[in-house]
Motif scaffolding. Structure first.
Motif, PDB file in Angstrom:
ATOM      1  N   THR A   1      -1.235   4.019  -3.089  1.00 39.40           N
ATOM      2  CA  THR A   1      -1.352   2.561  -3.018  1.00 39.40           C
ATOM      3  C   THR A   1      -0.224   1.914  -2.213  1.00 39.40           C
ATOM      4  N   SER A   2       0.654   2.722  -1.655  1.00 37.85           N
ATOM      5  CA  SER A   2       1.810   2.171  -0.951  1.00 37.85           C
ATOM      6  C   SER A   2       1.507   1.811   0.502  1.00 37.85           C
ATOM      7  N   VAL A   3       0.368   2.256   1.017  1.00 36.97           N
ATOM      8  CA  VAL A   3      -0.005   1.979   2.403  1.00 36.97           C
ATOM      9  C   VAL A   3      -1.465   1.535   2.460  1.00 36.97           C
ATOM     10  N   GLY A   4      -1.799   0.769   3.507  1.00 33.37           N
ATOM     11  CA  GLY A   4      -3.193   0.380   3.733  1.00 33.37           C
ATOM     12  C   GLY A   4      -3.739  -0.621   2.749  1.00 33.37           C
ATOM     13  N   ARG A   5      -2.860  -1.341   2.053  1.00 26.89           N
ATOM     14  CA  ARG A   5      -3.287  -2.209   0.954  1.00 26.89           C
ATOM     15  C   ARG A   5      -3.662  -3.605   1.455  1.00 26.89           C
ATOM     16  N   VAL A   6      -4.965  -3.880   1.498  1.00 27.33           N
ATOM     17  CA  VAL A   6      -5.478  -5.228   1.772  1.00 27.33           C
ATOM     18  C   VAL A   6      -6.567  -5.528   0.747  1.00 27.33           C
ATOM     19  N   ARG A   7      -6.808  -6.795   0.531  1.00 28.36           N
ATOM     20  CA  ARG A   7      -7.758  -7.197  -0.514  1.00 28.36           C
ATOM     21  C   ARG A   7      -9.151  -6.621  -0.271  1.00 28.36           C
ATOM     22  N   GLY A   8      -9.533  -6.498   0.985  1.00 29.03           N
ATOM     23  CA  GLY A   8     -10.864  -5.991   1.299  1.00 29.03           C
ATOM     24  C   GLY A   8     -11.059  -4.518   1.013  1.00 29.03           C
ATOM     25  N   ARG A   9     -10.004  -3.819   0.629  1.00 33.06           N
ATOM     26  CA  ARG A   9     -10.105  -2.394   0.300  1.00 33.06           C
ATOM     27  C   ARG A   9      -9.759  -2.126  -1.167  1.00 33.06           C
TER      28      ARG A   9
END
Length: 325
Positions: A114-122
């Motif tokens: 969860t430390s990378v690539g975290r955007v609401r759409g994912r």
């Protein structure tokens, strides 16, 4: 290995495999990620020059390293004499089992980072997108045991997040599955045993859908078989996996994932090799399995490429209530 059914060398696989470094020197490999075409549509008498679209490219770098497992047997002759089974054979089997679980856990850890690539759409926390918070720990606290157990409605929302990139830049492509002479497009949902328990036992929509499904005859893909496979719903294949992470918050939650194409990658510099070494004039024996590999979740580094926020390339993270029995 649980994830083996989703491994493939194609960019259409959920977990892309790269063996390039088994044939060449190097300790890292780059895997290309391509965005969808933005703009570029021209109609009527409009000129094409000056109205071109844009495609963004990014290379995901994955570093490989040694992964070794070893076991030592001392005083082998007497150990064999004392037992009713073959100690050395059991040791080899234990090494193979440990190597398998280790690879499974490394892939799982990569997918649920969860430390990378975290955007609401994912991300989806429970049954409502409004449970989102920019702080992961705060969002987890919004999950309620009664309202946010895994349901077909949550699976539908997660699929829509994959298909319709709201609060994300690109859609998540479905994986392509060969079934005999045909190729089908599916998403895969992998959830903890406790989350799948709630879906199977409590959701009437799930039970009704399974009763009304036609039998799947002559399936050639392992994706549709095995005790992990629970069935399909609305274009999503569902799997129960007891090694998915359980997360402590206000209540216990399960970190589940909806996977499309290129969700993660595994790169090998050396496939698993077996080795052994004697010592103490043959009385002691050490066995080893040795791989050189690396695994990573695929994240499109949009901050560098297009100025947008980095986002997971091929998956949606789904957190649901998962209280113990």
């Amino acid at each position: 290995v649980f994830w083996s059914m989703m491994l493939g060398t194609s960019t259409n696989a959920s977990i892309q495999v790269k063996d390039d470094l088994t044939k060449a020197a190097g300790d890292a490999i780059n895997i290309g990620l391509r965005s969808q075409l933005k703009g570029g549509r021209v109609t009527g008498n409009s000129k094409g020059i000056g109205n071109e679209g844009k495609v963004d490219f990014y290379n995901q770098r994955i570093v490989i390293d040694n992964v070794r497992h070893l076991v030592k047997f001392e005083d082998v002759a007497m150990s064999q004499q004392r037992t009713q089974f073959n100690v050395l054979n059991e040791g080899k089997e234990a090494l193979v089992e440990k190597n398998k679980f280790d690879l499974e856990d490394d892939i799982t850890t990569a997918l649920t980072d969860t430390s990378v690539g975290r955007v609401r759409g994912r991300y989806l926390y429970g049954a409502a997108d409004s449970n989102w918070n920019a702080t992961h720990a705060t969002a987890l606290q919004n999950i309620d045991n009664a309202a946010d157990q895994l349901t077909t409605s949550i699976i539908n929302i997660a699929k829509r997040k994959a298909l319709i990139p709201t609060n994300a830049v690109s859609k998540v492509r479905p994986m392509r599955v060969a079934t005999g002479q045909n190729v089908e497009e599916w998403y895969a949902f992998v959830g903890h045993t406790l989350a799948l328990r709630d879906l199977v036992e409590n959701d009437a929509a799930w039970r009704n859908a399974q009763l009304n499904l036609p039998p799947s005859a002559n399936r050639q893909s392992p994706l549709f078989t095995g005790s992990w496979f629970k069935g399909s719903y609305n274009g999503v294949l569902l799997y129960e996996y007891d090694r998915m992470p359980l997360v402590s918050s206000t209540i216990q939650c399960s970190h589940n994932v909806l996977l499309g194409a290129q969700a993660a990658a595994v790169c090998w510099g050396q496939r698993s090799k077996f080795g052994e070494e004697e010592s103490d004039v043959g009385h002691d024996l050490t066995y080893e399995t040795h791989e050189i590999r690396g695994e990573k979740k695929m994240v499109f580094n949009r901050a560098d490429v297009s100025g947008d926020t980095d986002e997971d390339h091929g998956l949606v993270n789904v957190f649901t209530a998962a209280l113990g029995d």
